[in-house]
Write a protein that holds these residues in place. Sequence first.
Motif, PDB file in Angstrom:
ATOM      1  N   HIS A  20      11.837  23.931  14.666  1.00  0.00           N
ATOM      2  CA  HIS A  20      12.838  24.260  13.649  1.00  0.00           C
ATOM      3  C   HIS A  20      13.965  23.235  13.643  1.00  0.00           C
ATOM      4  CE1 HIS A  20      10.932  28.063  12.820  1.00  0.00           C
ATOM      5  NE2 HIS A  20      10.822  28.225  14.119  1.00  0.00           N
TER       6      HIS A  20
ATOM      7  N   TYR B 152      25.091  26.836  12.922  1.00  0.00           N
ATOM      8  CA  TYR B 152      25.827  28.068  12.651  1.00  0.00           C
ATOM      9  C   TYR B 152      24.954  29.301  12.930  1.00  0.00           C
ATOM     10  CZ  TYR B 152      27.881  31.857   9.979  1.00  0.00           C
ATOM     11  OH  TYR B 152      28.383  33.080   9.603  1.00  0.00           O
TER      12      TYR B 152
ATOM     13  N   ILE C 299      24.352  29.073  -1.111  1.00  0.00           N
ATOM     14  CA  ILE C 299      23.357  29.152  -2.182  1.00  0.00           C
ATOM     15  C   ILE C 299      21.970  29.537  -1.657  1.00  0.00           C
ATOM     16  CG2 ILE C 299      22.252  27.916  -4.074  1.00  0.00           C
ATOM     17  CD1 ILE C 299      24.702  26.124  -4.196  1.00  0.00           C
ATOM     18  N   THR C 300      21.469  28.833  -0.664  1.00  0.00           N
ATOM     19  CA  THR C 300      20.063  29.034  -0.294  1.00  0.00           C
ATOM     20  C   THR C 300      19.862  29.737   1.031  1.00  0.00           C
ATOM     21  OG1 THR C 300      20.000  26.910   0.825  1.00  0.00           O
ATOM     22  CG2 THR C 300      19.377  26.928  -1.495  1.00  0.00           C
ATOM     23  N   LYS C 301      20.889  29.853   1.848  1.00  0.00           N
ATOM     24  CA  LYS C 301      20.769  30.419   3.195  1.00  0.00           C
ATOM     25  C   LYS C 301      19.716  29.661   4.015  1.00  0.00           C
ATOM     26  CE  LYS C 301      23.073  34.599   2.688  1.00  0.00           C
ATOM     27  NZ  LYS C 301      23.935  34.069   1.628  1.00  0.00           N
TER      28      LYS C 301
ATOM     29  N   ASN D  64      16.818  35.977  -2.579  1.00  0.00           N
ATOM     30  CA  ASN D  64      18.056  35.479  -1.993  1.00  0.00           C
ATOM     31  C   ASN D  64      19.245  35.670  -2.928  1.00  0.00           C
ATOM     32  OD1 ASN D  64      19.663  34.132  -0.099  1.00  0.00           O
ATOM     33  ND2 ASN D  64      19.421  32.221  -1.226  1.00  0.00           N
TER      34      ASN D  64
ATOM     35  N   ASN E   5      22.331  29.596  14.868  1.00  0.00           N
ATOM     36  CA  ASN E   5      22.081  29.784  16.292  1.00  0.00           C
ATOM     37  C   ASN E   5      23.305  30.351  16.996  1.00  0.00           C
ATOM     38  OD1 ASN E   5      19.452  28.989  17.609  1.00  0.00           O
ATOM     39  ND2 ASN E   5      19.678  27.402  16.071  1.00  0.00           N
TER      40      ASN E   5
ATOM     41  N   GLN F 278      23.005  43.378  21.381  1.00  0.00           N
ATOM     42  CA  GLN F 278      23.637  42.053  21.402  1.00  0.00           C
ATOM     43  C   GLN F 278      25.081  42.128  21.885  1.00  0.00           C
ATOM     44  OE1 GLN F 278      22.765  40.716  17.320  1.00  0.00           O
ATOM     45  NE2 GLN F 278      22.356  38.709  18.185  1.00  0.00           N
TER      46      GLN F 278
ATOM     47  N   SER G  90      11.121  28.056 -10.638  1.00  0.00           N
ATOM     48  CA  SER G  90      12.419  28.395 -10.055  1.00  0.00           C
ATOM     49  C   SER G  90      12.791  27.340  -9.021  1.00  0.00           C
ATOM     50  CB  SER G  90      12.385  29.799  -9.444  1.00  0.00           C
ATOM     51  OG  SER G  90      12.302  29.753  -8.051  1.00  0.00           O
TER      52      SER G  90
ATOM     53  N   PHE H  73      15.163  27.734  -6.424  1.00  0.00           N
ATOM     54  CA  PHE H  73      15.394  28.226  -5.071  1.00  0.00           C
ATOM     55  C   PHE H  73      14.212  29.000  -4.508  1.00  0.00           C
ATOM     56  CE2 PHE H  73      19.789  28.058  -6.907  1.00  0.00           C
ATOM     57  CZ  PHE H  73      20.084  26.847  -6.323  1.00  0.00           C
ATOM     58  N   GLY H  74      13.175  29.221  -5.322  1.00  0.00           N
ATOM     59  CA  GLY H  74      11.999  29.905  -4.816  1.00  0.00           C
ATOM     60  C   GLY H  74      10.940  28.913  -4.355  1.00  0.00           C
TER      61      GLY H  74
ATOM     62  N   GLY I 294      13.481  32.752  -3.721  1.00  0.00           N
ATOM     63  CA  GLY I 294      14.742  32.352  -4.331  1.00  0.00           C
ATOM     64  C   GLY I 294      15.437  33.515  -5.010  1.00  0.00           C
TER      65      GLY I 294
ATOM     66  N   ASP J 121      10.087  36.010  -6.072  1.00  0.00           N
ATOM     67  CA  ASP J 121       9.931  34.886  -5.142  1.00  0.00           C
ATOM     68  C   ASP J 121      11.150  34.810  -4.209  1.00  0.00           C
ATOM     69  OD1 ASP J 121      12.004  33.125  -6.063  1.00  0.00           O
ATOM     70  OD2 ASP J 121      10.749  32.543  -7.750  1.00  0.00           O
TER      71      ASP J 121
ATOM     72  N   GLN K 243      24.459  33.950  14.438  1.00  0.00           N
ATOM     73  CA  GLN K 243      23.482  34.974  14.086  1.00  0.00           C
ATOM     74  C   GLN K 243      22.640  35.345  15.299  1.00  0.00           C
ATOM     75  OE1 GLN K 243      23.115  36.206  10.733  1.00  0.00           O
ATOM     76  NE2 GLN K 243      25.040  35.153  10.494  1.00  0.00           N
ATOM     77  N   TYR K 244      22.234  34.344  16.067  1.00  0.00           N
ATOM     78  CA  TYR K 244      21.332  34.608  17.185  1.00  0.00           C
ATOM     79  C   TYR K 244      22.054  34.616  18.524  1.00  0.00           C
ATOM     80  CZ  TYR K 244      18.313  32.770  13.459  1.00  0.00           C
ATOM     81  OH  TYR K 244      17.721  32.521  12.259  1.00  0.00           O
TER      82      TYR K 244
ATOM     83  N   GLY L  11      16.821  28.592   3.011  1.00  0.00           N
ATOM     84  CA  GLY L  11      15.462  28.758   2.535  1.00  0.00           C
ATOM     85  C   GLY L  11      15.206  27.949   1.286  1.00  0.00           C
ATOM     86  N   PRO L  12      14.079  28.109   0.654  1.00  0.00           N
ATOM     87  CA  PRO L  12      12.923  28.861   1.144  1.00  0.00           C
ATOM     88  C   PRO L  12      12.126  28.026   2.156  1.00  0.00           C
ATOM     89  CG  PRO L  12      12.462  27.923  -0.985  1.00  0.00           C
ATOM     90  CD  PRO L  12      13.872  27.534  -0.644  1.00  0.00           C
ATOM     91  N   ASN L  13      11.538  28.714   3.076  1.00  0.00           N
ATOM     92  CA  ASN L  13      10.699  28.054   4.070  1.00  0.00           C
ATOM     93  C   ASN L  13      11.453  26.933   4.783  1.00  0.00           C
ATOM     94  OD1 ASN L  13       8.529  27.514   5.588  1.00  0.00           O
ATOM     95  ND2 ASN L  13       7.201  26.765   3.939  1.00  0.00           N
ATOM     96  N   GLU L  14      12.733  27.179   5.055  1.00  0.00           N
ATOM     97  CA  GLU L  14      13.597  26.254   5.806  1.00  0.00           C
ATOM     98  C   GLU L  14      13.775  24.903   5.138  1.00  0.00           C
ATOM     99  OE1 GLU L  14      12.422  26.087   9.883  1.00  0.00           O
ATOM    100  OE2 GLU L  14      12.907  28.180  10.196  1.00  0.00           O
TER     101      GLU L  14
ATOM    102  N   TYR M  99      15.349  35.211  24.941  1.00  0.00           N
ATOM    103  CA  TYR M  99      16.428  36.182  25.135  1.00  0.00           C
ATOM    104  C   TYR M  99      16.285  36.957  26.426  1.00  0.00           C
ATOM    105  CZ  TYR M  99      17.914  35.232  20.441  1.00  0.00           C
ATOM    106  OH  TYR M  99      18.387  34.607  19.316  1.00  0.00           O
TER     107      TYR M  99
ATOM    108  N   GLU N 239       7.620  33.275   3.826  1.00  0.00           N
ATOM    109  CA  GLU N 239       7.847  32.175   2.888  1.00  0.00           C
ATOM    110  C   GLU N 239       6.792  31.093   3.055  1.00  0.00           C
ATOM    111  OE1 GLU N 239      12.649  32.928   2.444  1.00  0.00           O
ATOM    112  OE2 GLU N 239      11.956  31.103   3.437  1.00  0.00           O
TER     113      GLU N 239
END
Lengths: 457, 331
Positions: B101, B287, B270-272, A272, B289, A120, B184, B186-187, A269, A267, B292-293, B274-277, A455, A427
């Motif tokens: 996404h 941010y 807190i969640t980044k 994370n 994109n 990268q 939970s 956040f799960g 959560g 899980d 990070q990418y 997630g979960p599962n977007e 990419y 997930e």
Amino acid sequence: MKKKVLATLLSAGMVCSALAGCGGSAGSTSTETAASTEAPAAEEAPAANDLAGTTIRFAWWGSQPRHEATTKVVEQFMAETGINVEYEFYDFNGYFTQLDTLAAADDVWDVFQMGNNWAQYHEIIEPLNPYMESGAIDTTDISPAIVQVTQDYDGQQMGLSLGTNCRCLVYNPALFEQAGVAEPTDSWTWDDFKTASEQIIANTDAQYGMDKIEYMDIMTAACAQMGEGYNFFAMDGSDFAFKDDLSGITKMFDIFGGMMKDGSIADPGVQNEITDEQADYICTGKSAMLMIPSNKFVALSEACAANGVTLKLALLPKLTSSSQSGMLVRSSQMVSMAKSSKNKEAAAMLIDYLVNNISANEILNGERGVPANAKVLSALAAKSDEITAQMYEFVNKVGSIPDTKNTTNAEPAAQAEVKATIQTYFERYYAGDFSTAADAAAAFYEEAKQVFANYEG
Amino acid sequence: MICHCPDQIRAAADTYTTRTKENKDMQNEDRSEQRSRFSRFINNDNTVGYIFAAPFIIGFFAFTLVPMIMSFYYSLTDYKITAAPVWAGLKNYIALVQDSHFLNSMLVTVQYVIIGVPLKLVFALLIAMLLTHAKKLQGFYRAVYYIPSLIGGSVAVALVWKQLFSSEGPIVKLIQSMGVERFSFFGNAHFAFLPLVIGNAWQFGSSMLIFAAGLKQISTDYYEAAMIDGASAVKRFFSITLPILSPIILFNLVMQLISGFMTFTSAFVITKGGPNEATNYVSLFIYNNAFQYHRMGYACAISWVLLLIIALVTLIIFKTSNNWVFYESEQ
């Protein structure tokens, strides 16, 4: 009138300092000739005087022990060479955000720590080949294999390894014994891993078999274990390399996704919430196993020792007891030089110092991985404690497995997004979006191909 | 042009001498006039205004306008940060429409706004009304309730929130003790947004202060007249308080909608995402994109689409506001 006096004084001062400068370098030349038999000492002295006073910038990421040790080494470097080093350190994510910002401004630190994700950052890295040929960076005591690990596919030296590591499985032998489960062996399979987790949860106080999934690592391992010529990413990072055969990936969805569903892996959560190894459930005996890069074994063991937990190292589980190991010894991180650097000679000196200087590495103490320089390693190994020795021995053992040469080390530019995609599909599988692991694997592959295509070029 | 005529030359020379003479005569006069012109300029209301506004104007150009124009240019390129941008035309915008996404992030953001903003406003209005009625320690309570807004956007609060709602945190333990096993926040993709929405509503302070100021403006005559006519408290609230407060509700609504669409810190910390977007809000998606990418061009394109959407929503609210916002002065 006053101004004139002042100007005269100042210019007199300049003449004096210039004379003093001449005197200094003359002095060192004479020492050099006098001490020509003591090669290393003589080499350092003149170089130091040439570059003394220049300023370079150096940055790294890591945790507190690394910051303390590296800061000490930088101070020592400044005292020995007279080169000013402005240093900065960050946590992993903060580091790369900062690096991106500096890269956009074409103002990257002269010397900086880099991971295997160098693809990268290819455009901003100065290849080290000329400095190695001129001897400014000494690689005579580094095995060619380790030098090669940090080259791009055209042989450009992207940096020099600060230490090598390998993926490994750490486990808490006390929990295995308590549950009456045999400890992992070199022919352990993913199924064995799952069974052991379930038995440990059933028969001990442990809550999880493993609390956190290393998504990229399990995929890389499982694909390499499919056989020679199979990998997750191709060796040169140009494509996927599991030849459209999704059996390895499906197995990972089945094992890890399934374990997440039945609660023997935490899980998403909870995963994370675990931001560093010191906060891991394994440290309190609430989890039995964890996958880490081997260089973190020492710090993790220390965190565990506070709770009376001891850890052992094992190879990663395999698809079948006779498949390839899927492991490899890789550079854990390296030092690179910025293309935009204005003091490349001084930067080369710092890189050489970090990789080759024995007293510097005694301070760093292998926290970044097994030192690349053989002389440094033997000096460190002689003094190392039991846990560090265990880590050295493990990396050595993995290095001696013949099939490790078949495992990819590539982290192409798409890697970060592919990794995020893997996690998303796990997930989704956990949330019940797919009825079978094979469906999840197929859907994941469809999207991963698209991500990869973004990419190209 | 070359001039051959001596008369012309003489005439030109004459003019020159006269002018120099005039100039010498006028020098002193000029200087004083210049000074007064300068002082007139510097004392001009507009100049004074601009000078005092200069810090903002400079900041606006350097940190808002220029980056905005640059981001628009980048949105039309392939920009990987480490290499120079390459012109790509509308490619990023076309990719955007097809990106599931992005659509998902838009959807969860709208969900966050629709649930979060009314919750926050209702809460703010409720507390504001309680505090206008309470006479003792009114100022103290107002300050106390304002504190969360002062610190609310910070990472520290997000970390506290993460602990509160984490799998080992008190709230999850309480729910589990009521017999819900393996619960939970956040799960679980269905519940993960809840702590974030509640966290946002908890920072109601600034809206509350504005509501409180608005409530004070309502003349007590209306209430007294209504009470004499026998109107109930509920009737008084809906027929007097709400209509007169409606311009302030409009203001708070627009402000909160905009900040709702731009929510970032809590999801990032807190969640980044997630979960599962489920909490992958647009700002966080941008941010990721960008940083990070390394798809900066794409990230810039999303930013512009987000800007358009916020502008559109604001416009719709302003256009429809004629129907529900009541201005006392217009009656």
